[in-house]
Design a protein around this motif. Structure first.
Motif, PDB file in Angstrom:
ATOM      1  N   UNK A  75       0.844  -1.183   0.000  1.00  0.00           N
ATOM      2  CA  UNK A  75       0.000   0.000   0.000  1.00  0.00           C
ATOM      3  C   UNK A  75       0.888   1.245   0.000  1.00  0.00           C
ATOM      4  N   UNK A  76       0.306   2.433  -0.172  1.00  0.00           N
ATOM      5  CA  UNK A  76       1.114   3.654  -0.232  1.00  0.00           C
ATOM      6  C   UNK A  76       1.950   3.901   1.023  1.00  0.00           C
ATOM      7  N   UNK A  77       1.410   3.578   2.194  1.00  0.00           N
ATOM      8  CA  UNK A  77       2.167   3.791   3.433  1.00  0.00           C
ATOM      9  C   UNK A  77       3.414   2.921   3.458  1.00  0.00           C
ATOM     10  N   UNK A  78       3.281   1.662   3.053  1.00  0.00           N
ATOM     11  CA  UNK A  78       4.453   0.781   2.991  1.00  0.00           C
ATOM     12  C   UNK A  78       5.466   1.285   1.963  1.00  0.00           C
ATOM     13  N   UNK A  79       4.967   1.827   0.860  1.00  0.00           N
ATOM     14  CA  UNK A  79       5.867   2.368  -0.166  1.00  0.00           C
ATOM     15  C   UNK A  79       6.647   3.559   0.387  1.00  0.00           C
ATOM     16  N   UNK A  80       5.973   4.412   1.164  1.00  0.00           N
ATOM     17  CA  UNK A  80       6.655   5.564   1.758  1.00  0.00           C
ATOM     18  C   UNK A  80       7.740   5.115   2.724  1.00  0.00           C
ATOM     19  N   UNK A  81       7.419   4.155   3.572  1.00  0.00           N
ATOM     20  CA  UNK A  81       8.404   3.667   4.543  1.00  0.00           C
ATOM     21  C   UNK A  81       9.601   3.062   3.822  1.00  0.00           C
ATOM     22  N   UNK A  82       9.339   2.258   2.806  1.00  0.00           N
ATOM     23  CA  UNK A  82      10.422   1.623   2.050  1.00  0.00           C
ATOM     24  C   UNK A  82      11.308   2.681   1.383  1.00  0.00           C
ATOM     25  N   UNK A  83      10.691   3.668   0.746  1.00  0.00           N
ATOM     26  CA  UNK A  83      11.457   4.723   0.071  1.00  0.00           C
ATOM     27  C   UNK A  83      12.270   5.532   1.070  1.00  0.00           C
ATOM     28  N   UNK A  84      11.683   5.834   2.212  1.00  0.00           N
ATOM     29  CA  UNK A  84      12.375   6.586   3.257  1.00  0.00           C
ATOM     30  C   UNK A  84      13.597   5.823   3.764  1.00  0.00           C
ATOM     31  N   UNK A  85      13.420   4.535   4.039  1.00  0.00           N
ATOM     32  CA  UNK A  85      14.532   3.707   4.518  1.00  0.00           C
ATOM     33  C   UNK A  85      15.612   3.553   3.452  1.00  0.00           C
ATOM     34  N   UNK A  86      15.192   3.419   2.211  1.00  0.00           N
ATOM     35  CA  UNK A  86      16.129   3.260   1.100  1.00  0.00           C
ATOM     36  C   UNK A  86      17.005   4.499   0.961  1.00  0.00           C
ATOM     37  N   UNK A  87      16.374   5.674   0.992  1.00  0.00           N
ATOM     38  CA  UNK A  87      17.126   6.922   0.877  1.00  0.00           C
ATOM     39  C   UNK A  87      18.029   7.123   2.092  1.00  0.00           C
ATOM     40  N   UNK A  88      17.517   6.852   3.276  1.00  0.00           N
ATOM     41  CA  UNK A  88      18.331   6.994   4.492  1.00  0.00           C
ATOM     42  C   UNK A  88      19.572   6.095   4.404  1.00  0.00           C
ATOM     43  N   UNK A  89      19.395   4.868   3.946  1.00  0.00           N
ATOM     44  CA  UNK A  89      20.538   3.953   3.800  1.00  0.00           C
ATOM     45  C   UNK A  89      21.567   4.496   2.818  1.00  0.00           C
ATOM     46  N   UNK A  90      21.093   5.062   1.723  1.00  0.00           N
ATOM     47  CA  UNK A  90      22.011   5.630   0.729  1.00  0.00           C
ATOM     48  C   UNK A  90      22.771   6.817   1.311  1.00  0.00           C
ATOM     49  N   UNK A  91      22.079   7.678   2.041  1.00  0.00           N
ATOM     50  CA  UNK A  91      22.729   8.841   2.655  1.00  0.00           C
ATOM     51  C   UNK A  91      23.781   8.387   3.658  1.00  0.00           C
ATOM     52  N   UNK A  92      23.444   7.418   4.476  1.00  0.00           N
ATOM     53  CA  UNK A  92      24.404   6.917   5.461  1.00  0.00           C
ATOM     54  C   UNK A  92      25.593   6.232   4.788  1.00  0.00           C
ATOM     55  N   UNK A  93      25.346   5.553   3.678  1.00  0.00           N
ATOM     56  CA  UNK A  93      26.439   4.835   3.007  1.00  0.00           C
ATOM     57  C   UNK A  93      27.498   5.772   2.426  1.00  0.00           C
ATOM     58  N   UNK A  94      27.132   7.044   2.193  1.00  0.00           N
ATOM     59  CA  UNK A  94      28.134   7.997   1.697  1.00  0.00           C
ATOM     60  C   UNK A  94      28.727   8.827   2.837  1.00  0.00           C
ATOM     61  N   UNK A  95      28.379   8.441   4.073  1.00  0.00           N
ATOM     62  CA  UNK A  95      28.983   9.086   5.230  1.00  0.00           C
ATOM     63  C   UNK A  95      28.272  10.325   5.722  1.00  0.00           C
ATOM     64  N   UNK A  96      27.061  10.571   5.248  1.00  0.00           N
ATOM     65  CA  UNK A  96      26.298  11.724   5.708  1.00  0.00           C
ATOM     66  C   UNK A  96      25.292  11.286   6.773  1.00  0.00           C
ATOM     67  N   UNK A  97      24.789  12.237   7.525  1.00  0.00           N
ATOM     68  CA  UNK A  97      23.870  11.962   8.621  1.00  0.00           C
ATOM     69  C   UNK A  97      22.463  12.436   8.273  1.00  0.00           C
ATOM     70  N   UNK A  98      21.474  11.929   9.013  1.00  0.00           N
ATOM     71  CA  UNK A  98      20.081  12.260   8.723  1.00  0.00           C
ATOM     72  C   UNK A  98      19.266  12.627   9.967  1.00  0.00           C
ATOM     73  N   UNK A  99      19.832  13.250  10.982  1.00  0.00           N
ATOM     74  CA  UNK A  99      19.030  13.518  12.176  1.00  0.00           C
ATOM     75  C   UNK A  99      17.886  14.502  11.893  1.00  0.00           C
ATOM     76  N   UNK A 100      16.658  14.043  12.093  1.00  0.00           N
ATOM     77  CA  UNK A 100      15.488  14.893  11.926  1.00  0.00           C
ATOM     78  C   UNK A 100      15.093  15.215  10.499  1.00  0.00           C
ATOM     79  N   UNK A 101      15.807  14.691   9.530  1.00  0.00           N
ATOM     80  CA  UNK A 101      15.573  15.087   8.139  1.00  0.00           C
ATOM     81  C   UNK A 101      14.188  14.721   7.649  1.00  0.00           C
ATOM     82  N   UNK A 102      13.634  13.603   8.095  1.00  0.00           N
ATOM     83  CA  UNK A 102      12.354  13.158   7.560  1.00  0.00           C
ATOM     84  C   UNK A 102      11.174  13.934   8.134  1.00  0.00           C
ATOM     85  N   UNK A 103      11.381  14.683   9.195  1.00  0.00           N
ATOM     86  CA  UNK A 103      10.280  15.449   9.776  1.00  0.00           C
ATOM     87  C   UNK A 103      10.472  16.954   9.632  1.00  0.00           C
TER      88      UNK A 103
END
Length: 111
Positions: free
Chosen positions: A63-91
Motif C-alpha cells: 500500500x502507499x504507506x508501505x511504499x513511503x516507509x520503504x522509500x524513506x529507509x532506502x534513501x536513508x541507507x544511501x545517505x548513510x552509506x556515503x557518510x552523511x547523517x540524517x538527524x530529523x531530516x524526515x520530519x
C-alpha cells in the motif's frame, strides 16, 4: 503493487562540494537498487544553490504507506552509506509524494 515515490529533502550546512555529494548519493542509490528487488529506477534532481534534492523511485509495496516507509529507509541507507547523517531530516525538511506507478499524474498539481 508498484508506487512512484518522490521525496523532497533539503540538505543544510555548508553546500561546498554539494554537486560531488549528489554524484555519490546517486551512485549509492544505484548500488542499493542492485540489492533490493522492491526498488527500481532511482533518480534525483537538485537545486545546488539551496540544497533541495528530489529523490524519485518506483517501490513495490502492499500500500502507499508501505511504499513511503520503504522509500524513506532506502534513501536513508544511501545517505548513510556515503557518510552523511540524517538527524530529523524526515520530519523537519522533507515532503513525500506517493501515487500508483501507473497513475503518476496524481503527483502533479494544477497551477
Amino acid at each position: 503493487m508498484k508506487y512512484m515515490t518522490i521525496q523532497e529533502v533539503q540538505c543544510i550546512g555548508d553546500l561546498t562540494g554539494f554537486d560531488e555529494r549528489l554524484n555519490d548519493l546517486m551512485n549509492a542509490l544505484l548500488d542499493l537498487e542492485d540489492t533490493d528487488s522492491a526498488v527500481e529506477d532511482p533518480d534525483l534532481a537538485a537545486t545546488i544553490t539551496d540544497g533541495v534534492v528530489d529523490v524519485q523511485m518506483i517501490v513495490e509495496a502492499d500500500d502507499p504507506a508501505d511504499a513511503m516507509v520503504k522509500a524513506l529507509c532506502f534513501l536513508r541507507s544511501a545517505i548513510h552509506s556515503i557518510g552523511d547523517a540524517t538527524p530529523g531530516w524526515e520530519t523537519q525538511r522533507a515532503v513525500m509524494h506517493v501515487a500508483p506507478a501507473d497513475a503518476t499524474d496524481r503527483l502533479l498539481a494544477d497551477a
